[in-house]
Design a protein around this motif. Structure first.
Motif, mmCIF file in Angstrom:
data_model
loop_
_atom_site.group_PDB
_atom_site.id
_atom_site.type_symbol
_atom_site.label_atom_id
_atom_site.label_comp_id
_atom_site.label_asym_id
_atom_site.label_seq_id
_atom_site.Cartn_x
_atom_site.Cartn_y
_atom_site.Cartn_z
ATOM 1 N N ILE A 1 10.424 -11.895 16.953
ATOM 2 C CA ILE A 1 10.368 -10.723 16.079
ATOM 3 C C ILE A 1 9.433 -9.689 16.704
ATOM 4 O O ILE A 1 8.450 -10.036 17.378
ATOM 5 N N ARG A 2 9.715 -8.427 16.478
ATOM 6 C CA ARG A 2 8.892 -7.358 17.034
ATOM 7 C C ARG A 2 7.451 -7.467 16.540
ATOM 8 O O ARG A 2 7.197 -7.728 15.348
ATOM 9 N N ASP A 3 6.499 -7.231 17.432
ATOM 10 C CA ASP A 3 5.084 -7.426 17.113
ATOM 11 C C ASP A 3 4.531 -6.351 16.187
ATOM 12 O O ASP A 3 3.567 -6.595 15.448
ATOM 13 N N GLU A 4 5.092 -5.122 16.210
ATOM 14 C CA GLU A 4 4.497 -4.025 15.447
ATOM 15 C C GLU A 4 4.904 -4.008 13.974
ATOM 16 O O GLU A 4 4.419 -3.170 13.207
ATOM 17 N N LEU A 5 5.782 -4.931 13.575
ATOM 18 C CA LEU A 5 6.188 -4.959 12.171
ATOM 19 C C LEU A 5 5.024 -5.395 11.294
ATOM 20 O O LEU A 5 4.192 -6.217 11.692
ATOM 21 N N VAL A 6 4.964 -4.839 10.076
ATOM 22 C CA VAL A 6 3.896 -5.153 9.125
ATOM 23 C C VAL A 6 4.541 -5.703 7.861
ATOM 24 O O VAL A 6 5.510 -5.132 7.350
ATOM 25 N N VAL A 7 3.996 -6.809 7.373
ATOM 26 C CA VAL A 7 4.475 -7.419 6.132
ATOM 27 C C VAL A 7 3.334 -7.379 5.125
ATOM 28 O O VAL A 7 2.223 -7.827 5.422
ATOM 29 N N PHE A 8 3.590 -6.866 3.939
ATOM 30 C CA PHE A 8 2.555 -6.802 2.904
ATOM 31 C C PHE A 8 3.182 -7.110 1.546
ATOM 32 O O PHE A 8 4.389 -6.933 1.346
ATOM 33 N N PRO A 9 2.375 -7.605 0.586
ATOM 34 C CA PRO A 9 2.921 -8.005 -0.715
ATOM 35 C C PRO A 9 3.477 -6.802 -1.483
ATOM 36 O O PRO A 9 2.995 -5.677 -1.371
ATOM 37 N N ALA A 10 4.501 -7.071 -2.297
ATOM 38 C CA ALA A 10 5.097 -6.069 -3.182
ATOM 39 C C ALA A 10 5.060 -6.593 -4.604
ATOM 40 O O ALA A 10 4.645 -7.732 -4.859
ATOM 41 N N ALA A 11 5.464 -5.764 -5.542
ATOM 42 C CA ALA A 11 5.535 -6.194 -6.932
ATOM 43 C C ALA A 11 6.547 -7.325 -7.065
ATOM 44 O O ALA A 11 7.529 -7.398 -6.326
ATOM 45 N N ALA A 12 6.296 -8.220 -8.007
ATOM 46 C CA ALA A 12 7.172 -9.379 -8.195
ATOM 47 C C ALA A 12 8.575 -8.938 -8.590
ATOM 48 O O ALA A 12 8.781 -7.863 -9.161
ATOM 49 N N ASN A 13 9.561 -9.786 -8.268
ATOM 50 C CA ASN A 13 10.931 -9.515 -8.670
ATOM 51 C C ASN A 13 11.088 -9.661 -10.175
ATOM 52 O O ASN A 13 10.175 -10.108 -10.886
#
Length: 719
Positions: free
Chosen positions: A24-36
């Motif tokens: 996977i690309r290194d520059e991607l950022v994953v952060f929490p979102a509001a619950a479904n």
């Protein structure tokens, strides 16, 4: 998350060879979102290169966390061992397809590069497709405002927002109340400013209001720590509109903060509209008041009619999405609506694209249907706008392109899916669809519509405005209402004409005396001829003055009743040339001058039955028959009752003024006058605007539509 498997994973028979997962690309950022909606956690993947955001669920997140394993089988085993989830190889295939489709994987090998290039070539639009999409809408970034927005934030933080909202509420209520007290003035100001200078004023007001609107978005986004990448101008059908890039607002976990950013523009513009309305109500007449009027009208109308709509991707859409916590609302609701159509009309058992409660699914389907209908109207409006903005033949071509590409193409694309799956449709459903199609064809092609509609005005067949032929002084005024043809109505006189008549008479008599004095003079013949000629000239001047004074005795041209007599008229009062004094009306015979479109002209003829109803007052109907039909189009309306600029139903435009003449209002559309004679005189003798219905020749919907299209095409293309 919408996914599709594009990269095959190794099958069980080939497990001996371990195939590593792509990185996977290194520059991607994953952060929490509001619950479904079901309470399960959700995360956002940010692609900072393309400035895009993707929402993923718990399974996808855990797969990404454990992605470092060597192959798909090991990844599934690790996730199932370390989490309470039950992950399968199909979940990995779906995630892998999603990452590949959105170019979130690294390109480590030539095969990866070739795969991405091949996919880009598949998605690449032709020059024709690119022009169709981009002449309709494209963006031009202008500024990167993050630095000065951050510097402005401490000042905005000192504002006490509850006090600000309270004051704006009072300003709104007070401004609307005061404007309602001057509503007639407000309406007339709106009509009076439909000029080129008025359009320029509206343009400046719109530019200022939209600048404030976008600054509202930018300021609130900065307050919540969202980077505003850029601000610029977007062109919608070549019409410039300001925009602010707040795409990173999806990084916010709290949906209320995203809602505040989406609502900021509308809130700021409504506050501006309220303040402008109040200032317009209080300001004296002048340039400042006109400026406030422009600002108020553009802010109110554009905000409520366009920005607040959830059916287009403007502020209202993002507000609605945040309220429901449903990103990509249009795409998701449209997918549900397509499934609903296939299940309802074709009887297919397609699975729902997402799992919602029954009530919410019905609401989303209804929203999608409403969006389709709204966009149909919008695209039709855009097509007409394209037609108006470009020269005639190109405008027609672009309008046809607009309708076929954005309306007809999606419909035929869905119909192609139905055709490909016709084997899954039951025989009973096919029979029902065939019967529905036959009924639709019958409605379209059967000539059952015979009604022709138009607008006109009802008035006496014989009526004439009585006015002074030139400036004169009133000698007598009428003391009765009923007159016969030839009766004297008004007697006027002009002292100037009397003086001219007396002067001409004296000069003629002087020449006559001189002629008599030449009797017996041997050489007086030549002088006698000159004096005789001068005498004839002065006698002609005298007779002209007598004839002009005779015109000042105003007589009734027909039997009738005198109406609308000016109460200020009395003996000795001077009146201007062509000044109306009264109206003579023969109330025994009333007619309607109706105006119908050119395309309906072939469906009407003399003798057809007509019904008419007043546009104001009592809604009673009157009946009559067509007496005559004009062969040339109407250019100038006979009464201001019909003019849209005075509240009437027929649109007019300003005709360019010629030298020495005033500018006139001419009818915008191609309308022809139809004279209708009423069967009975009206009980109330009153002129009024009416809507007419003519029992014309029957015509089908499709033939009428095709004939109108051909008429417009021939007329506007100049053939």
């Amino acid at each position: 998350m919408s996914t599709s498997a594009t990269i095959p994973l190794p099958r069980r028979a080939k497990r001996a060879k371990v195939v590593p997962l792509p990185r996977i690309r290194d520059e991607l950022v994953v952060f929490p979102a509001a619950a479904n909606e079901d309470g399960s956690p959700a995360w956002i993947i940010q692609d900072p290169v393309n400035n895009r955001f993707y929402r993923i669920g718990w399974i996808d997140f855990e797969l990404l966390v454990h992605w470092a394993h060597h192959d798909a089988a090991a990844l599934v085993k690790a996730v199932n061992a370390e989490t309470p989830l039950n992950v399968t190889l199909q979940d990995v295939r779906q995630l892998l397809g999603f990452l590949s489709d959105n170019q979130l994987l690294r390109l480590d090998t030539k095969a990866d590069v070739a795969r991405v290039i091949g996919r880009s070539e598949q998605l690449k639009r032709s020059l024709f497709e690119w022009m169709v999409h981009n002449y309709l809408f494209f963006r031009v970034p202008l500024v990167r405002p993050q630095t000065w927005l951050a510097a402005l934030q401490p000042l905005l933080a000192r504002l006490r927002m509850p006090w600000v909202f309270g004051m704006l509420g009072l300003v709104t209520v007070l401004g609307l109340f005061l404007a309602s007290r001057q509503w007639d003035v407000f309406q007339h100001t709106l009509v009076d400013n439909m000029t080129w200078s008025g359009v320029f004023g509206y343009g400046l007001a719109l530019l200022f209001a939209k600048t404030v609107h976008e600054l509202g978005h930018a300021a609130v986004a900065t307050r919540y720590g969202v980077r505003v990448a850029h601000m610029g101008v977007a062109f919608l059908v070549m019409f410039p509109m300001l925009y602010t890039d707040t795409g990173e607002s999806w990084r916010l976990k709290d949906p209320r903060q995203r809602l505040a950013i989406a609502s900021a523009g509308i809130a700021v513009e409504l506050a501006l509209a309220s303040l402008a309305t109040l200032l317009w109500s209080l300001a004296p007449d002048g340039a400042f008041r006109n400026g406030m009027f422009f600002l108020a009208t553009t802010s109110w109308i554009m905000t409520l009619a366009i920005n607040a709509s959830p059916f287009m991707r403007f502020d209202g859409y993002f507000i609605f999405s945040d309220l429901l916590d449903l990103p990509n609302l249009h795409e998701r609701s449209s997918a549900l609506a397509k499934v609903w159509l296939r299940r309802s009309l074709l009887g297919l058992n397609d699975p729902w694209t997402e799992s919602f409660s029954l009530a919410k699914r019905r609401a989303l389907v209804a929203f999608a249907l409403g969006t389709w209908l709204y966009r149909l109207v919008v695209f039709l409006g855009i097509a007409l706008l394209v037609y108006v903005f470009f020269f005639k033949l190109l405008g027609i071509a672009l309008m046809v392109l607009e309708l076929s590409w954005f309306i007809a193409k999606p419909v035929f694309k869905e119909l192609a899916v139905w055709k490909a799956r016709r084997g899954e449709i039951g025989a009973a459903r096919i029979k029902g669809l065939v019967m529905a199609g036959l009924v639709l064809l019958l409605i379209l092609f059967f000539p059952f519509s015979s009604r022709v509609t138009g607008y006109g005005w009802i008035h006496a067949a014989d009526q004439q405005t009585i006015h002074a032929p030139f400036a004169a002084q009133i000698v007598t005024v009428p003391t009765q209402r009923q007159f016969k043809a030839g009766d004297v109505l008004f007697v006027l006189d002009s002292s100037m004409l009397g003086i001219a008549q007396g002067k001409s008479r004296q000069l003629a008599l002087a020449r006559e005396s001189q002629i008599a004095g030449l009797m017996g003079v041997p050489d007086g013949e030549s002088q006698r001829q000159l004096l005789t000629s001068q005498k004839a000239y002065f006698e002609a001047e005298e007779q002209a003055s007598i004839d002009e004074r005779a015109r000042l005795t105003l007589r009734a041209p027909f039997d009738g009743e005198l109406h609308d007599v000016d109460h200020g008229l009395a003996p000795g009062v001077w009146v201007k040339s062509r000044e109306p004094l009264a109206m003579l009306v023969d109330s025994s015979r009333w007619v309607i001058d109706a105006f119908i479109p050119e395309e309906d002209l072939a469906r009407v003829e003399v003798g057809q039955t007509v019904r008419a109803r007043r546009l104001a007052g009592q809604p009673s109907w009157v009946e009559g028959r067509i007496e005559s039909i004009d062969v040339s189009r109407t250019t100038v309306l006979p009464s201001s009752l019909l003019d849209a600029n005075h509240g009437g139903p027929i649109a007019t435009v300003n005709e360019p003024a010629r030298s020495g003449q005033e500018r006139t209002q001419v009818v915008r559309d191609a309308l022809f006058r139809v004279r209708v004679v009423l069967d009975e005189p009206l009980p109330a003798h009153q002129v009024a605007a009416v809507r007419v219905r003519i029992d014309g020749h029957a015509e089908s919907l499709i033939s009428g539509t095709l004939r109108r299209m051909a008429s417009i095409f021939i007329r506007e293309s100049g053939f």
